[in-house]
Design a protein around this motif. Structure first.
Motif, short mmCIF file in Angstrom:
data_model
loop_
_atom_site.label_atom_id
_atom_site.label_comp_id
_atom_site.label_asym_id
_atom_site.label_seq_id
_atom_site.Cartn_x
_atom_site.Cartn_y
_atom_site.Cartn_z
N PRO A 1 40.29 36.64 28.32
CA PRO A 1 41.71 36.47 28.63
C PRO A 1 42.14 35.02 28.45
O PRO A 1 41.30 34.10 28.44
N VAL A 2 43.43 34.83 28.35
CA VAL A 2 43.96 33.49 28.10
C VAL A 2 43.53 32.52 29.21
O VAL A 2 43.15 31.38 28.94
N GLU B 1 47.50 26.72 29.70
CA GLU B 1 47.56 28.03 29.06
C GLU B 1 48.48 28.03 27.84
O GLU B 1 48.21 28.73 26.86
N ARG C 1 47.05 29.17 24.23
CA ARG C 1 47.63 30.30 23.48
C ARG C 1 47.79 29.94 22.02
O ARG C 1 47.51 30.74 21.11
N GLU D 1 45.77 31.78 18.91
CA GLU D 1 46.47 32.37 17.76
C GLU D 1 45.95 31.80 16.46
O GLU D 1 45.83 32.51 15.45
N GLU E 1 41.93 40.11 18.31
CA GLU E 1 42.80 40.36 19.45
C GLU E 1 42.58 41.79 19.90
O GLU E 1 42.76 42.74 19.13
N GLU F 1 46.87 42.65 24.90
CA GLU F 1 47.84 41.59 25.16
C GLU F 1 47.13 40.38 25.76
O GLU F 1 46.56 40.44 26.84
N GLU F 2 47.12 39.28 25.00
CA GLU F 2 46.52 38.01 25.41
C GLU F 2 45.04 38.17 25.78
O GLU F 2 44.54 37.54 26.71
N ARG F 3 44.32 38.99 25.04
CA ARG F 3 42.88 39.17 25.24
C ARG F 3 42.22 39.18 23.87
O ARG F 3 42.71 39.82 22.93
N TYR F 4 41.07 38.50 23.79
CA TYR F 4 40.41 38.28 22.51
C TYR F 4 38.90 38.51 22.66
O TYR F 4 38.37 38.51 23.77
#
Length: 848
Positions: A433-434, A445, A449, A453, A463, A466-469
């Motif tokens: 997570p971010v 943060e 972000r 990206e 990815e 949502e906002e998780r990698y």
């Protein structure tokens, strides 16, 4: 006809006893198990037995108990009536534990990950899977034998070849044939150390199949049985990605003939062919034409047109590996001035440098990095370099092109993005997570972000939500090696510690909302209350410090813990390996609410075994000497959930001893209280009573203002409640009612009222009145409990109280009114077993 046959009674005893051991059927299971305990005591007294019965744990003990119950029922009409009533309740327990998957409103999960728009080719894979399905369906001539089990295809190939994308493509293309939904799990089988346990996946699948958390069995076998029942007769796709072994897969395989199981693995797994008839589908490198097409889709047609010949040569350099092609295409797409001719020269120089170094594989990879254990290496003889050289990598490793492409993409990164790339790879986080990424990089943060990206655009991160990698494991291995070489031990250890601390604070904040009012250890909670860190002195921090929180906040906090569950387990492993012992045991402490509410008992035991050892090391040094007892007590509850009672008792005994050494009366009281709760589960009510009285005596040793003094009033109230249950189990109803009245008075006197536990005591009072044969006296406490559960947003508990209230109704209309309330509440939370049970009871009364 005699209703008390051995088959019927033994089945009920098996159901109730297993429900008591696993906690799989909530309050109904507890009441049914306690009802069986009461019948067993009555039968044993009439039989002249000396010792009170313990919960039967084996087939022989259960058969003997069933025979005793039948004997007493045939001899005594009153006992026969009570046994018949209990048998009826046990039928509903069976329904609660396993609702048929075809029931109306059955959940239809949609868990497949998205498919990239750049997906290319793999029509041969889709054709092979389609042919497999057509064979079982009879194909065009309908001549096949009826399918007796799920169709299964095993997609094998090296890392980076695109097995996951091919499997997702197949599942989505065939979705119309499987209207009951799709299940997906990443089994993380690149290495044994990262592979998830079957139980972790089963719990997640059962939740998505509509099984409430308190209905999920604790043991893997029970979970697997319920999973097969929930998928029986359904047409579903089950995609099990990145499998490590056949043993990992076996509990996850549905046998429903209308379903399709897709497995991806770097291993051949011959057991799947031998035991389950799996069809092997080999996923090899893309052809030259499809490699060029994928590269064009990523880089953009306009970038390819000017230097097509060189672009084709670069595509060939990627060895048909989608991972390499995507990373390379992303480089061109994001770097306006990078020419295909320059890129071709970079690849050639990188290959030459690798060969000149004498390495037989790409840098940063272990000896078995091709991931082709027991799997044939794809034929790469037709994949040549742009200048007519031998195949990329000299045939040594099919993943070498992907590693070379990763290295070239890494060289393009700005320093801040390259640093983040390295630091995120230090642990095999399931996803990132971010907030965790910001902690690793020690930056804000908003900035992180932007960097995430950048890494995703370069195909160095995927990815996942949502906002998780997450990393592809090949890319992570490259990044991890670069981190150790470029950042050094000190910087990498600090990055891991920052990430672990971030997870600790997140878990402590959530845990305090999920289980407010409990006592806990560790500075993580104090920091949260005091404003150290992201929470600051906000309204949320104030709620955590006190007791006020809404049901919505509690649910959101529990959802957050569920989402980070696998990352929290990895944080414990990381803390252990880096020697962060204080953080390791505090993480375990902060996962109490997660495990108490949702189970995941295998993870519970695994993390807390590490927590115990970390706490012991702390106690031997300068850490908190109270931590060892705390960890052992919590570990015991994990063992209890798995029905491993001997190990639970050993841990609780050791916890009491550790707390005595530390002079920690509050911890010792908790360990002793927990021994009493263990005895309750085993029907050892006399022993439970003794433990609860000992715990109360230990609390008396806490001086005013001493360690744990603030928690003594609430602890006394809880012990009074437990003691009342132990007395009820012995049939001492008048004493039990007095103890429960005392518990209620103690809860009502707390400065911060615990309304939920007050309502639980009222429900226990009602159950005791019912056990004593006084249903009229049970109505008032149940009506009060219903009102409190409604105000607290405890819908399942409110439904249970309404159903219990129907049992002591004043008249048939009153019973119908409460059954309808219970059914509506069960419908509200999707509790299909409760809906079915209350609906049947209403139909019996002609009210539905």
């Amino acid at each position: 006809m005699d209703p008390f046959t051995m088959t019927a009674v033994l089945a009920a005893v098996d159901t109730a006893a297993s429900g008591a051991l696993s906690g799989a059927a909530g309050e109904l299971g507890r009441r049914t198990a306690e009802g069986l305990a009461g019948l067993a005591r009555r039968a044993r007294r009439r039989d002249g037995g000396g010792e009170p019965p313990a919960a039967p744990t084996g087939d022989g003990e259960r058969r003997a108990l069933a025979a005793l119950l039948i004997e007493r029922a045939r001899a005594e009409p009153g006992f026969a009536r009570d046994l018949a009533s209990w048998l009826r309740e046990s039928e509903w327990l069976t329904a609660a534990a396993a609702v048929p998957a075809t029931a109306a409103g059955a959940a239809r999960p949609r868990m497949l990950p998205p498919l990239t728009s750049a997906f290319t080719d793999r029509e041969d894979v889709l054709a092979a899977v389609t042919a497999l399905l057509d064979e079982g369906d009879g194909g065009s001539d309908g001549a096949a034998f009826p399918r007796m089990a799920a169709s299964m295809a095993l997609l094998t190939g090296p890392a980076g070849v695109g097995k996951t994308a091919a499997a997702v493509h197949c599942a989505r293309a065939l979705a119309a044939r499987f209207p009951d939904g799709e299940l997906y799990a990443d089994l993380r089988g690149a290495a044994a150390a990262t592979a998830v346990t079957p139980s972790e996946v089963l719990v997640r699948f059962l939740h998505r199949l509509g099984v409430p958390a308190d209905r999920v069995p604790a043991g893997e076998q029970g979970q697997a049985d319920l999973y097969r029942e929930r998928t029986e007769g359904r047409r579903m796709v089950v995609l099990l990605d990145n499998a490590h072994s056949a043993a990992q897969l076996a509990p996850l395989l549905t046998s429903s003939p209308g379903s399709l199981v897709l497995v991806t693995s770097r291993h051949r797994l011959p057991e799947l062919v031998r035991d389950h008839g799996a069809r092997i589908v080999r996923v090899g490198p893309l052809s030259d034409a499809d490699s060029f097409l994928l590269l064009t889709r990523i880089a953009g047609p306009e970038r390819v047109a000017a230097q097509r010949t060189h672009a084709e040569a670069v595509a060939a350099r990627c060895g048909g590996m989608p991972l390499a092609l995507c990373e390379t295409g992303a480089r061109v797409q994001t770097r306006e001035r990078l020419s295909w001719e320059s890129l071709e020269r970079e690849f050639a120089a990188a290959v030459a440098g690798l060969r000149g170094s004498g390495h037989g594989q790409a840098p940063g990879m272990p000896d078995d990095a091709d991931g082709l254990d027991d799997t044939a290496t794809p034929d790469m003889s037709g994949v040549t370099s742009g200048g007519g050289d031998s195949p990329v990598g000299g045939g040594d490793s099919p993943v070498e092109p992907a590693l070379l492409a990763t290295g070239l993409s890494y060289r393009d990164l700005a320093p801040d993005a390259a640093r983040l790339y390295r630091l995120l790879a230090l642990r095999p986080w399931p996803d990132i997570p971010v907030g965790a990424a910001a902690a690793a990089a020690d930056t804000g943060e908003a900035e992180v972000r932007r960097l995430l990206e950048t890494l995703a655009a370069a195909h160095l991160l995927e990815e996942t939500g949502e906002e998780r990698y997450r990393f592809h494991d090949l890319v992570r291995l490259h990044a991890e090696r670069r981190a150790h070489e470029e950042d050094g031990r000190g910087a990498t250890a600090l990055a891991v510690r920052r990430t672990v601390t971030w997870y600790l604070r997140l878990a402590a904040r959530a845990d305090a909302l999920v289980v407010p009012g409990r006592w806990h250890l560790g500075p993580a909670y104090a920091r949260t209350r005091g404003g150290d860190g992201p929470a600051g002195r906000t309204a949320e921090a104030s709620r955590i410090a006190g007791a006020s929180r809404t049901a919505e906040e509690a649910r959101a906090a529990l959802d957050g813990l569920r989402r980070e569950r696998a990352n929290l387990a990895e944080a414990v492993r990381a803390a252990e390996e880096y020697g962060f012992d204080e953080e390791a045991w505090q993480l375990c402490e902060a996962m109490w609410g997660l495990h108490l509410r949702l189970g995941f008992h295998d993870q519970w035991v695994a993390t807390h075994l590490r927590g115990v050892e970390a706490a012991r090391r702390c106690a031997a040094g300068v850490g908190d000497p109270r931590a060892e007892g705390r960890m052992r007590t919590q570990l015991a509850f994990g063992y209890m959930g798995l029905g491993r009672y001997a190990e639970a008792e050993a841990q609780l005994t050791a916890a009491a001893a550790a707390d005595e050494r530390a002079g920690h009366h509050r911890g010792r009281a908790t360990a002793t209280e927990s021994l009493g709760l263990l005895c309750l589960r085993q029907w050892r009510y006399e022993a439970a009573e003794e433990h609860f009285r000992q715990a109360r005596s230990t609390l008396d040793g806490i001086a005013p203002g001493g360690d744990g003094a603030d928690d003594v009033p609430r602890a006394d109230a809880l012990l009074a409640h437990h003691l009342g249950r132990a007395l009820r189990g012995q049939g001492r109803h008048a004493e039990a009612l007095a103890q429960l009245a005392d518990a209620l008075a103690r809860f009502r006197a707390l400065p911060d009222r615990d309304l939920y536990n007050e309502a639980r005591v009222r429900m226990s009072l009602a159950e005791t009145h019912l056990a004593a044969g006084d249903p009229a006296a049970a109505r008032t406490p149940l009506d009060e409990a219903l009102a409190v559960m409604a105000s607290e947003g405890a819908v399942l508990q409110q439904a249970d109280a309404a159903e219990l209230r129907a049992r002591c109704a004043e008249d048939p209309a009153d019973a119908v009114r409460h059954l309808r309330l219970a059914r509506s509440l069960y419908e509200e939370v999707g509790e299909t077993a409760g809906v079915s049970r209350t609906g049947a009871l209403l139909r019996e009364r002609g009210a539905d």
